[in-house]
Design a protein around this motif. Structure first.
Motif, PDB file in Angstrom:
ATOM      1  N   VAL A 188      -0.089  -9.428   7.846  1.00 50.34           N
ATOM      2  CA  VAL A 188       1.346  -9.635   8.040  1.00 50.34           C
ATOM      3  C   VAL A 188       2.082  -8.348   8.383  1.00 50.34           C
ATOM      4  O   VAL A 188       3.116  -8.376   9.057  1.00 50.34           O
ATOM      5  N   SER A 189       1.531  -7.215   7.982  1.00 53.80           N
ATOM      6  CA  SER A 189       2.257  -5.955   8.122  1.00 53.80           C
ATOM      7  C   SER A 189       2.557  -5.609   9.577  1.00 53.80           C
ATOM      8  O   SER A 189       1.752  -5.837  10.470  1.00 53.80           O
ATOM      9  N   TYR A 190       3.710  -5.021   9.760  1.00 57.01           N
ATOM     10  CA  TYR A 190       4.136  -4.551  11.085  1.00 57.01           C
ATOM     11  C   TYR A 190       3.083  -3.632  11.698  1.00 57.01           C
ATOM     12  O   TYR A 190       2.743  -3.730  12.860  1.00 57.01           O
ATOM     13  N   LYS A 191       2.573  -2.713  10.880  1.00 58.96           N
ATOM     14  CA  LYS A 191       1.618  -1.724  11.388  1.00 58.96           C
ATOM     15  C   LYS A 191       0.318  -2.389  11.810  1.00 58.96           C
ATOM     16  O   LYS A 191      -0.365  -1.913  12.692  1.00 58.96           O
ATOM     17  N   GLY A 192       0.021  -3.491  11.142  1.00 59.79           N
ATOM     18  CA  GLY A 192      -1.189  -4.221  11.508  1.00 59.79           C
ATOM     19  C   GLY A 192      -2.437  -3.359  11.394  1.00 59.79           C
ATOM     20  O   GLY A 192      -3.400  -3.537  12.140  1.00 59.79           O
ATOM     21  N   SER A 215       0.819  -1.220   0.000  1.00 63.57           N
ATOM     22  CA  SER A 215       0.000   0.000   0.000  1.00 63.57           C
ATOM     23  C   SER A 215       0.856   1.275   0.000  1.00 63.57           C
ATOM     24  O   SER A 215       0.433   2.302  -0.522  1.00 63.57           O
ATOM     25  N   LYS A 216       2.083   1.175   0.574  1.00 58.76           N
ATOM     26  CA  LYS A 216       2.982   2.341   0.592  1.00 58.76           C
ATOM     27  C   LYS A 216       3.273   2.850  -0.810  1.00 58.76           C
ATOM     28  O   LYS A 216       3.512   4.024  -1.013  1.00 58.76           O
ATOM     29  N   PHE A 217       3.274   1.900  -1.771  1.00 60.45           N
ATOM     30  CA  PHE A 217       3.606   2.283  -3.137  1.00 60.45           C
ATOM     31  C   PHE A 217       2.363   2.333  -4.028  1.00 60.45           C
ATOM     32  O   PHE A 217       2.444   2.447  -5.229  1.00 60.45           O
ATOM     33  N   PHE A 226      15.586   2.724   1.317  1.00 58.33           N
ATOM     34  CA  PHE A 226      14.248   3.333   1.365  1.00 58.33           C
ATOM     35  C   PHE A 226      14.357   4.832   1.646  1.00 58.33           C
ATOM     36  O   PHE A 226      13.703   5.646   1.002  1.00 58.33           O
ATOM     37  N   GLY A 227      15.228   5.188   2.614  1.00 58.14           N
ATOM     38  CA  GLY A 227      15.434   6.601   2.938  1.00 58.14           C
ATOM     39  C   GLY A 227      15.936   7.378   1.724  1.00 58.14           C
ATOM     40  O   GLY A 227      15.504   8.505   1.469  1.00 58.14           O
ATOM     41  N   GLY A 228      16.839   6.779   0.959  1.00 58.11           N
ATOM     42  CA  GLY A 228      17.357   7.418  -0.248  1.00 58.11           C
ATOM     43  C   GLY A 228      16.278   7.557  -1.310  1.00 58.11           C
ATOM     44  O   GLY A 228      16.141   8.596  -1.955  1.00 58.11           O
ATOM     45  N   ALA A 274      20.710  -2.151   5.154  1.00 54.45           N
ATOM     46  CA  ALA A 274      20.767  -1.832   3.720  1.00 54.45           C
ATOM     47  C   ALA A 274      19.397  -1.393   3.191  1.00 54.45           C
ATOM     48  O   ALA A 274      19.273  -0.382   2.499  1.00 54.45           O
ATOM     49  N   ARG A 275      18.363  -2.157   3.544  1.00 54.39           N
ATOM     50  CA  ARG A 275      17.018  -1.836   3.040  1.00 54.39           C
ATOM     51  C   ARG A 275      16.557  -0.470   3.554  1.00 54.39           C
ATOM     52  O   ARG A 275      15.911   0.292   2.836  1.00 54.39           O
ATOM     53  N   THR A 276      16.892  -0.184   4.795  1.00 57.51           N
ATOM     54  CA  THR A 276      16.403   1.039   5.411  1.00 57.51           C
ATOM     55  C   THR A 276      17.041   2.272   4.778  1.00 57.51           C
ATOM     56  O   THR A 276      16.353   3.246   4.468  1.00 57.51           O
TER      57      THR A 276
HETATM   58  P1  ADP Z   1       5.789  -3.799   6.835  1.00 58.52           P
HETATM   59  O1  ADP Z   1       5.518  -4.232   5.412  1.00 58.52           O
HETATM   60  O2  ADP Z   1       6.201  -4.927   7.729  1.00 58.52           O
HETATM   61  O3  ADP Z   1       4.735  -2.895   7.387  1.00 58.52           O
HETATM   62  P2  ADP Z   1       7.380  -1.815   5.788  1.00 58.52           P
HETATM   63  O4  ADP Z   1       7.100  -2.268   4.390  1.00 58.52           O
HETATM   64  O5  ADP Z   1       6.815  -0.538   6.299  1.00 58.52           O
HETATM   65  O6  ADP Z   1       7.076  -2.963   6.799  1.00 58.52           O
HETATM   66  O7  ADP Z   1       8.912  -1.718   5.949  1.00 58.52           O
HETATM   67  C1  ADP Z   1       9.776  -2.590   5.297  1.00 58.52           C
HETATM   68  C2  ADP Z   1      11.133  -1.978   5.253  1.00 58.52           C
HETATM   69  O8  ADP Z   1      11.123  -0.765   4.487  1.00 58.52           O
HETATM   70  C3  ADP Z   1      11.636  -1.527   6.608  1.00 58.52           C
HETATM   71  O9  ADP Z   1      12.181  -2.581   7.328  1.00 58.52           O
HETATM   72  C4  ADP Z   1      12.650  -0.494   6.244  1.00 58.52           C
HETATM   73  O10 ADP Z   1      13.845  -1.081   5.827  1.00 58.52           O
HETATM   74  C5  ADP Z   1      11.992   0.174   5.082  1.00 58.52           C
HETATM   75  N1  ADP Z   1      11.232   1.342   5.562  1.00 58.52           N
HETATM   76  C6  ADP Z   1       9.911   1.478   5.739  1.00 58.52           C
HETATM   77  N2  ADP Z   1       9.606   2.714   6.211  1.00 58.52           N
HETATM   78  C7  ADP Z   1      10.775   3.374   6.327  1.00 58.52           C
HETATM   79  C8  ADP Z   1      11.175   4.687   6.747  1.00 58.52           C
HETATM   80  N3  ADP Z   1      10.282   5.595   7.148  1.00 58.52           N
HETATM   81  N4  ADP Z   1      12.501   4.990   6.729  1.00 58.52           N
HETATM   82  C9  ADP Z   1      13.410   4.089   6.318  1.00 58.52           C
HETATM   83  N5  ADP Z   1      13.110   2.858   5.910  1.00 58.52           N
HETATM   84  C10 ADP Z   1      11.816   2.488   5.910  1.00 58.52           C
END
Ligand code: ADP
Ligand code: NI
Length: 217
Positions: free
Chosen positions: A101-105, A63-65, A140-142, A135-137
């Motif tokens: 499954v999502s962290y945010k639930g 959903s984020k994308f 994502f930030g970039g 690396a993933r974080t």
């Molecule tokens: P979930 O699908 O479990 O809810 P996310 O898709 O939000 O989790 O997050 C997956 C990964 O995307 C995170 O572990 C992190 O690496 C990256 N990510 C998500 N949100 C952020 C953010 N605000 N800043 C940096 N990285 C993020």
């Protein structure tokens, strides 16, 4: 069609669907989650087919994308599984896992629980921590053009001065908002053991990061 063929078709479908995905949510993320899930499965009594399908399909449309639309992923997965003549009970279980499954639930309204959900959730959370998590974080930030770190913004979210919108806050903050909390959220013993080791790695990474930032190393 046998289960092996369905899994193989699912891999092709997911690989193709995610060909333009952001690096942290691409086919290789799916493959790592799938492998984590199979590793956890070897110590649990669970429906292997459901776990494999759900881990492959869990991020089919994040959903984020997709403008925050939380329905599109489960719908896409369901439509695909119907083309594979998967029995309705399995489709239903896989869709429930994707929804929960999502962290945010955010869509946990169903209070759905199953060992298969626990496994897929752990597998996904393991891929958010450790070296891959780092690396993933930063990727994502970039992708969001966020700052790496801002010493004027306390990394602890409880002290945050709201100088940035949450989605644009420095990437280091994400460790405190989410990554360092995941170790205690693992459901299975196998994932807990792996998470402990990956968590320590992130703590060491942050120590070194601040030392280098401050010119102490
Ligand atoms: P979930 O699908 O479990 O809810 P996310 O898709 O939000 O989790 O997050 C997956 C990964 O995307 C995170 O572990 C992190 O690496 C990256 N990510 C998500 N949100 C952020 C953010 N605000 N800043 C940096 N990285 C993020
Ligand atoms: Ni994921």
């Amino acid at each position: 069609m046998n289960q092996e063929q369905i899994i193989s078709n699912t891999k092709l479908f997911v690989k193709d669907t995610l060909k333009d995905a952001e690096g942290g949510h691409d086919w290789f993320h799916i493959l790592r989650v799938y492998n984590n899930a199979k590793n956890i499965l070897s110590n649990e009594n669970a429906d292997k087919f459901v776990v494999e399908l759900a881990s492959l399909l869990h991020d089919i449309a994040d959903s984020k994308f997709h403008g925050g639309d939380e329905e599109i992923g489960p719908k896409k997965a369901k439509a695909f599984l119907e083309t594979q003549a998967v029995v309705p009970e399995v489709i239903d279980h896989v869709v429930k896992i994707i929804n929960n499954v999502s962290y945010k639930g955010g869509h946990n309204q169903t209070d759905f629980q199953s060992i298969e959900l626990d496994i897929v959730q752990d597998a996904d959370r393991l891929d958010a921590i450790g070296a891959i998590g780092v690396a993933r974080t930063f990727n994502f930030g970039g992708f969001k053009n966020n700052p790496i770190y801002d010493p004027n913004i306390p990394a602890n979210p409880n002290q945050s001065k709201k100088e940035y919108k949450k989605s644009n806050s420095p990437t280091i903050n994400h460790f405190y908002e989410k990554l360092l909390l995941l170790k205690d959220k693992m459901n299975t013993k196998t994932a807990k053991a792996i998470a402990t080791q990956r968590h320590d790695f992130m703590e060491n990474f942050l120590d070194q990061f601040y030392k280098e930032w401050n010119g102490e190393l």
